[in-house]
Scaffold this active site. Sequence first.
Site, PDB file in Angstrom:
ATOM      1  N   TYR A   1      -1.905  -0.491  10.921  1.00  0.00           N
ATOM      2  CA  TYR A   1      -2.028  -1.125   9.596  1.00  0.00           C
ATOM      3  C   TYR A   1      -0.816  -0.804   8.732  1.00  0.00           C
ATOM      4  CZ  TYR A   1      -3.290  -1.618   4.661  1.00  0.00           C
ATOM      5  OH  TYR A   1      -3.268  -1.921   3.316  1.00  0.00           O
TER       6      TYR A   1
ATOM      7  N   ASN B   1     -12.375  13.757   1.200  1.00  0.00           N
ATOM      8  CA  ASN B   1     -13.447  12.825   1.565  1.00  0.00           C
ATOM      9  C   ASN B   1     -14.832  13.453   1.425  1.00  0.00           C
ATOM     10  OD1 ASN B   1     -11.556  10.870   2.166  1.00  0.00           O
ATOM     11  ND2 ASN B   1     -11.532  11.308   4.362  1.00  0.00           N
TER      12      ASN B   1
ATOM     13  N   ASP C   1     -12.781  12.560  14.654  1.00  0.00           N
ATOM     14  CA  ASP C   1     -11.789  12.082  13.702  1.00  0.00           C
ATOM     15  C   ASP C   1     -11.199  10.735  14.111  1.00  0.00           C
ATOM     16  OD1 ASP C   1     -10.338  12.247  11.411  1.00  0.00           O
ATOM     17  OD2 ASP C   1      -9.257  14.091  11.942  1.00  0.00           O
TER      18      ASP C   1
ATOM     19  N   PRO D   1     -20.996   8.731   8.195  1.00  0.00           N
ATOM     20  CA  PRO D   1     -20.034   9.266   9.173  1.00  0.00           C
ATOM     21  C   PRO D   1     -18.760   9.780   8.497  1.00  0.00           C
ATOM     22  CG  PRO D   1     -19.999   6.864   9.207  1.00  0.00           C
ATOM     23  CD  PRO D   1     -21.017   7.252   8.195  1.00  0.00           C
TER      24      PRO D   1
ATOM     25  N   LYS E   1       2.229  -3.214   7.317  1.00  0.00           N
ATOM     26  CA  LYS E   1       2.521  -3.394   5.882  1.00  0.00           C
ATOM     27  C   LYS E   1       3.961  -2.970   5.580  1.00  0.00           C
ATOM     28  CE  LYS E   1       0.224  -4.582   2.915  1.00  0.00           C
ATOM     29  NZ  LYS E   1      -0.096  -5.920   2.339  1.00  0.00           N
TER      30      LYS E   1
ATOM     31  N   THR F   1       0.826  -1.207   0.000  1.00  0.00           N
ATOM     32  CA  THR F   1       0.000   0.000   0.000  1.00  0.00           C
ATOM     33  C   THR F   1       0.861   1.259   0.000  1.00  0.00           C
ATOM     34  OG1 THR F   1      -1.464   1.291   1.436  1.00  0.00           O
ATOM     35  CG2 THR F   1      -0.106  -0.322   2.524  1.00  0.00           C
ATOM     36  N   ASP F   2       0.287   2.345  -0.486  1.00  0.00           N
ATOM     37  CA  ASP F   2       0.994   3.639  -0.430  1.00  0.00           C
ATOM     38  C   ASP F   2       1.067   4.172   1.005  1.00  0.00           C
ATOM     39  OD1 ASP F   2      -1.700   4.311  -0.086  1.00  0.00           O
ATOM     40  OD2 ASP F   2      -1.702   5.918  -1.578  1.00  0.00           O
ATOM     41  N   GLU F   3       0.278   3.561   1.925  1.00  0.00           N
ATOM     42  CA  GLU F   3       0.220   4.099   3.292  1.00  0.00           C
ATOM     43  C   GLU F   3       1.545   3.926   4.035  1.00  0.00           C
ATOM     44  OE1 GLU F   3      -3.490   3.382   5.336  1.00  0.00           O
ATOM     45  OE2 GLU F   3      -4.562   3.145   3.452  1.00  0.00           O
TER      46      GLU F   3
ATOM     47  N   HIS G   1      -5.148  10.219  12.047  1.00  0.00           N
ATOM     48  CA  HIS G   1      -5.664  10.192  10.667  1.00  0.00           C
ATOM     49  C   HIS G   1      -4.678  10.835   9.675  1.00  0.00           C
ATOM     50  CE1 HIS G   1      -9.624  10.836   8.196  1.00  0.00           C
ATOM     51  NE2 HIS G   1      -8.704  10.168   7.532  1.00  0.00           N
TER      52      HIS G   1
HETATM   53  P1  NAD Z   1      -9.399  -7.514   2.046  1.00  0.00           P
HETATM   54  O1  NAD Z   1      -9.409  -7.224   3.517  1.00  0.00           O
HETATM   55  O2  NAD Z   1     -10.604  -7.279   1.229  1.00  0.00           O
HETATM   56  O3  NAD Z   1      -8.992  -9.049   1.805  1.00  0.00           O
HETATM   57  C1  NAD Z   1      -7.979  -9.676   2.532  1.00  0.00           C
HETATM   58  C2  NAD Z   1      -8.059 -11.188   2.252  1.00  0.00           C
HETATM   59  O4  NAD Z   1      -7.001 -11.809   2.984  1.00  0.00           O
HETATM   60  C3  NAD Z   1      -9.364 -11.809   2.721  1.00  0.00           C
HETATM   61  O5  NAD Z   1      -9.843 -12.708   1.740  1.00  0.00           O
HETATM   62  C4  NAD Z   1      -8.975 -12.567   3.991  1.00  0.00           C
HETATM   63  O6  NAD Z   1      -9.775 -13.706   4.241  1.00  0.00           O
HETATM   64  C5  NAD Z   1      -7.537 -12.938   3.678  1.00  0.00           C
HETATM   65  N1  NAD Z   1      -6.756 -13.137   4.895  1.00  0.00           N
HETATM   66  C6  NAD Z   1      -6.693 -12.317   5.997  1.00  0.00           C
HETATM   67  N2  NAD Z   1      -5.905 -12.869   6.920  1.00  0.00           N
HETATM   68  C7  NAD Z   1      -5.439 -14.046   6.418  1.00  0.00           C
HETATM   69  C8  NAD Z   1      -4.585 -15.049   6.895  1.00  0.00           C
HETATM   70  N3  NAD Z   1      -4.034 -14.966   8.122  1.00  0.00           N
HETATM   71  N4  NAD Z   1      -4.294 -16.101   6.096  1.00  0.00           N
HETATM   72  C9  NAD Z   1      -4.853 -16.199   4.866  1.00  0.00           C
HETATM   73  N5  NAD Z   1      -5.703 -15.283   4.356  1.00  0.00           N
HETATM   74  C10 NAD Z   1      -5.986 -14.211   5.127  1.00  0.00           C
HETATM   75  O7  NAD Z   1      -8.147  -6.709   1.505  1.00  0.00           O
HETATM   76  P2  NAD Z   1      -7.944  -5.980   0.089  1.00  0.00           P
HETATM   77  O8  NAD Z   1      -8.483  -4.621   0.163  1.00  0.00           O
HETATM   78  O9  NAD Z   1      -8.369  -6.895  -0.989  1.00  0.00           O
HETATM   79  O10 NAD Z   1      -6.354  -5.848   0.090  1.00  0.00           O
HETATM   80  C11 NAD Z   1      -5.552  -6.895  -0.455  1.00  0.00           C
HETATM   81  C12 NAD Z   1      -4.093  -6.488  -0.350  1.00  0.00           C
HETATM   82  O11 NAD Z   1      -3.879  -5.267  -1.046  1.00  0.00           O
HETATM   83  C13 NAD Z   1      -3.636  -6.239   1.099  1.00  0.00           C
HETATM   84  O12 NAD Z   1      -2.332  -6.734   1.227  1.00  0.00           O
HETATM   85  C14 NAD Z   1      -3.662  -4.723   1.225  1.00  0.00           C
HETATM   86  O13 NAD Z   1      -2.711  -4.282   2.160  1.00  0.00           O
HETATM   87  C15 NAD Z   1      -3.297  -4.300  -0.181  1.00  0.00           C
HETATM   88  N6  NAD Z   1      -3.814  -2.984  -0.615  1.00  0.00           N
HETATM   89  C16 NAD Z   1      -5.137  -2.664  -0.449  1.00  0.00           C
HETATM   90  C17 NAD Z   1      -5.614  -1.432  -0.897  1.00  0.00           C
HETATM   91  C18 NAD Z   1      -7.075  -1.058  -0.787  1.00  0.00           C
HETATM   92  O14 NAD Z   1      -7.432   0.092  -1.094  1.00  0.00           O
HETATM   93  N7  NAD Z   1      -7.958  -1.947  -0.393  1.00  0.00           N
HETATM   94  C19 NAD Z   1      -4.736  -0.524  -1.494  1.00  0.00           C
HETATM   95  C20 NAD Z   1      -3.378  -0.877  -1.640  1.00  0.00           C
HETATM   96  C21 NAD Z   1      -2.937  -2.127  -1.203  1.00  0.00           C
HETATM   97  P1  TYD Z   2     -10.815   3.958   4.173  1.00  0.00           P
HETATM   98  O1  TYD Z   2     -11.731   3.523   3.090  1.00  0.00           O
HETATM   99  O2  TYD Z   2     -10.919   3.324   5.522  1.00  0.00           O
HETATM  100  O3  TYD Z   2      -9.327   3.840   3.601  1.00  0.00           O
HETATM  101  P2  TYD Z   2      -7.905   4.343   4.227  1.00  0.00           P
HETATM  102  O4  TYD Z   2      -8.100   4.773   5.633  1.00  0.00           O
HETATM  103  O5  TYD Z   2      -7.072   3.119   4.114  1.00  0.00           O
HETATM  104  O6  TYD Z   2      -7.459   5.459   3.332  1.00  0.00           O
HETATM  105  O7  TYD Z   2     -10.993   5.528   4.401  1.00  0.00           O
HETATM  106  C1  TYD Z   2     -10.828   6.449   3.342  1.00  0.00           C
HETATM  107  C2  TYD Z   2     -10.933   7.835   3.937  1.00  0.00           C
HETATM  108  O8  TYD Z   2     -12.270   8.037   4.407  1.00  0.00           O
HETATM  109  C3  TYD Z   2     -10.024   8.054   5.133  1.00  0.00           C
HETATM  110  O9  TYD Z   2      -9.537   9.396   5.099  1.00  0.00           O
HETATM  111  C4  TYD Z   2     -10.940   7.864   6.336  1.00  0.00           C
HETATM  112  C5  TYD Z   2     -12.292   8.336   5.815  1.00  0.00           C
HETATM  113  N1  TYD Z   2     -13.480   7.672   6.388  1.00  0.00           N
HETATM  114  C6  TYD Z   2     -14.544   8.415   6.876  1.00  0.00           C
HETATM  115  O10 TYD Z   2     -14.518   9.662   6.854  1.00  0.00           O
HETATM  116  N2  TYD Z   2     -15.628   7.760   7.385  1.00  0.00           N
HETATM  117  C7  TYD Z   2     -15.702   6.399   7.438  1.00  0.00           C
HETATM  118  O11 TYD Z   2     -16.722   5.852   7.941  1.00  0.00           O
HETATM  119  C8  TYD Z   2     -14.613   5.630   6.903  1.00  0.00           C
HETATM  120  C9  TYD Z   2     -14.636   4.137   6.924  1.00  0.00           C
HETATM  121  C10 TYD Z   2     -13.515   6.305   6.389  1.00  0.00           C
END
Ligand code: NAD
Ligand code: TYD
Length: 353
Positions: A158, A257, A288, A213, A162, A133-135, A292
Site C-alpha cells: 500500500y 493500538n 502480527d 483482533p 502511494k 498518506t504519511d505511510e 507491521h
Molecule cells: P477508501 O478506501 O474509503 O475509498 C477509496 C475510494 O476510491 C472508494 O470510493 C473507491 O470506490 C474508489 N476507488 C478505488 N479504486 C478506484 C478506481 N480504480 N477508480 C475510481 N475509483 C476508485 O479510502 P479513504 O480512506 O477514503 O482514502 C482516500 C484517500 O486518502 C486515499 O488516496 C488514501 O491513500 C488517502 N489517505 C487515507 C488515510 C486514512 O486514514 N484512511 C490517511 C491518509 C491518506
Molecule cells: P488500520 O486501521 O488498518 O490503519 P493503518 O494500518 O493504515 O495504520 O490499522 C491501524 C493499526 O491497528 C495498525 O497498527 C494495525 C492495527 N490493527 C489491529 O491491531 N487489528 C486489526 O484488526 C486492524 C484492522 C488493524
Amino acid sequence: MTSKTILVTGGAGFIGSHVLRLLVNRYADYSFINLDALTYAGNLANVADLEKRDNYSFVKADVTDLDAIRKIFAVYPIDTVIHLAAESHVDRSIEDPLVFVRTNVVGTATMLQAAREAWKGNFGGKLFYHVSTDEVYGSLGETGYFTEETDYDPRSPYSASKAGSDHLVRAWHHTYGLPVVISNCSNNYGPYQFPEKLIPLFINNIRHEKPLPVYGKGLNVRDWLYVEDHARAIDAILHGGRVGETYNIGGGNEWRNIDLARVICRTMDEKLGRERGSSEELISYVPDRAGHDMRYAIDATKVREELGWAPSLQFEEGIAKTVDWYLENEEWLRSVTSGAYQDYYQTMYQNRS
Ligand code: NAD
Ligand code: TYD
C-alpha cells in the site's frame, strides 16, 4: 473568489465523501463532479445527502481507464482535480498487491496524463491536488516525527504504491509544469469509514460481541485525526497551498493500538449501557501483520504556520461522535458488512485467531 469546476476522485469513499460534503456545502458557486468506480469501499450512500444538490454530480468511472477519463475532461470544464481514489487498506495490499499498483500507481499516472492533455499547457487557474498518506515515510521508532523533508521509505505494498503515486505527481510537475500540490495525512477516523480499518472494525465487533483482533502486542502507534479535520485541511491547501509544495497533516494525537482499543471499549460500554470492562474482555491478541510499521507521527508545523490549520476536535470527543454515528447508522453498517465482507473477514482473520 473565482468559481471552480472540481473533479473529485474517490468521492464515494470515506475521506472523499467528507471532502465533498464540506466543499459542496461551503462553495455553492463551484461545481463538483464525483468520479468513483464504486469498488467495495465506495458507496453512494456515503454522499446520499449531496445527490440533489445543483452543484454536484456523480460519474462512475475507473481512474485507470484513460479513455473514460479523457471523455470526462471533454464533457466538463474541469480546472481542479482532487485525487483521492485509491486502494487504501494495508492488510488487503498484503493479500493482493497488484490491484494497489494498478489503482494507485497506474490510476494516478492516468489522471495526471488526462489532466495534462486537457489543460494543454494552459495551466493558469488549474490545480492537480493529490491526497496521500504519511505511510510513504516508513516507520518511526519511539521518537521523531515525519516532516515534509523526511526521506520516503515505504514498506508495505500500500505505502509503496502511494509513494509511487506521489513521485509521479512530482514528475508531471517538474517535467510538464503541471500545477500540483500533495498532502500526506496521518490515520483518519470518523463516520462512513469502511469497517476493515481498526476503529470501525472494533466498534462493529463490540456491538456484536465478537473478538477484537489486536495485532502483535498492540504496541504499534498511530497518529489519529478526525476525518472532518482532514477535509478542512484539504480545503485550506486547495485555496492557500503553494503549487509544487507538500503539506503534512496530522492530529498530534498518538495512541498505542491497545490503549486506543481500551478507549473504544470504555466508550462502547457507556453508550450501550454495558457493565464497565465487559467490552475489554473481547480483546484478543492475534499474530502480527507482516512488516507491521511500528509508529507514525506527523509534524504539521508547515500547514499550521502557512495556512493556519489545526485539528478542531479533542480525541475523546471525536471517538464519542464516531461511536454515536455507527450506533445510529446500523443499517449502513449492516449493508456494507453483508455479502463480500463476510468472505473478507473469514480470509483475513480465520488464520489469526
Ligand atoms: P477508501 O478506501 O474509503 O475509498 C477509496 C475510494 O476510491 C472508494 O470510493 C473507491 O470506490 C474508489 N476507488 C478505488 N479504486 C478506484 C478506481 N480504480 N477508480 C475510481 N475509483 C476508485 O479510502 P479513504 O480512506 O477514503 O482514502 C482516500 C484517500 O486518502 C486515499 O488516496 C488514501 O491513500 C488517502 N489517505 C487515507 C488515510 C486514512 O486514514 N484512511 C490517511 C491518509 C491518506
Ligand atoms: P488500520 O486501521 O488498518 O490503519 P493503518 O494500518 O493504515 O495504520 O490499522 C491501524 C493499526 O491497528 C495498525 O497498527 C494495525 C492495527 N490493527 C489491529 O491491531 N487489528 C486489526 O484488526 C486492524 C484492522 C488493524
